[in-house]
Write a protein that holds these residues in place. Sequence first.
Motif, short mmCIF file in Angstrom:
data_model
loop_
_atom_site.label_atom_id
_atom_site.label_comp_id
_atom_site.label_asym_id
_atom_site.label_seq_id
_atom_site.Cartn_x
_atom_site.Cartn_y
_atom_site.Cartn_z
N GLY A 1 0.86 -1.18 0.00
CA GLY A 1 0.00 0.00 0.00
C GLY A 1 0.89 1.22 0.00
N ASP A 2 0.49 2.25 0.68
CA ASP A 2 1.26 3.48 0.75
C ASP A 2 2.39 3.38 1.76
N THR B 1 2.47 0.41 4.04
CA THR B 1 2.39 -0.93 4.62
C THR B 1 2.66 -1.97 3.54
#
Length: 146
Positions: free
Chosen positions: A120-121, A123
């Motif tokens: 993700g961004d 994680t």
Amino acid sequence: MNTKERRLEVIKQIVQTEIIRNQEDLLRSLLAKGYEATQATLSRDIRQLKIVKTPDADNQYVYTLSENIRPETEPDEGERMKIEFSGSLAVVKTRPGYAMGIASDIDQHAPREILGTIAGDDTILIIPREGYDRGQIAGALAQFID
């Protein structure tokens, strides 16, 4: 220079000179410059070029070449990457905007213990191969994590 190399150079130029917020924006710019690509090809190109999403001045995300990202200062202890486990899965917490680039590095240079990642961004979900314990997974990730 072959077609792929030219396309990769054009993608780098687009990301460096235009505001690109998603793959659709990138594809439109590529088409305007005479290059066609499928979504799958574009995803592979983004991964190969280590393009990541970073926050801009408007607090929205834009594509950036990860090689152009330099922290202004050394991160505080609380900002360093951390790894936590849930069952056999590992989760790595990074600084905002860094997860995709780091996950790409892990995938490209995956040690035997790592099957793959999802980013993700800030994680990364690490999917380990069967038969490895947490200590082995953490050891395999040590080269990628502070």
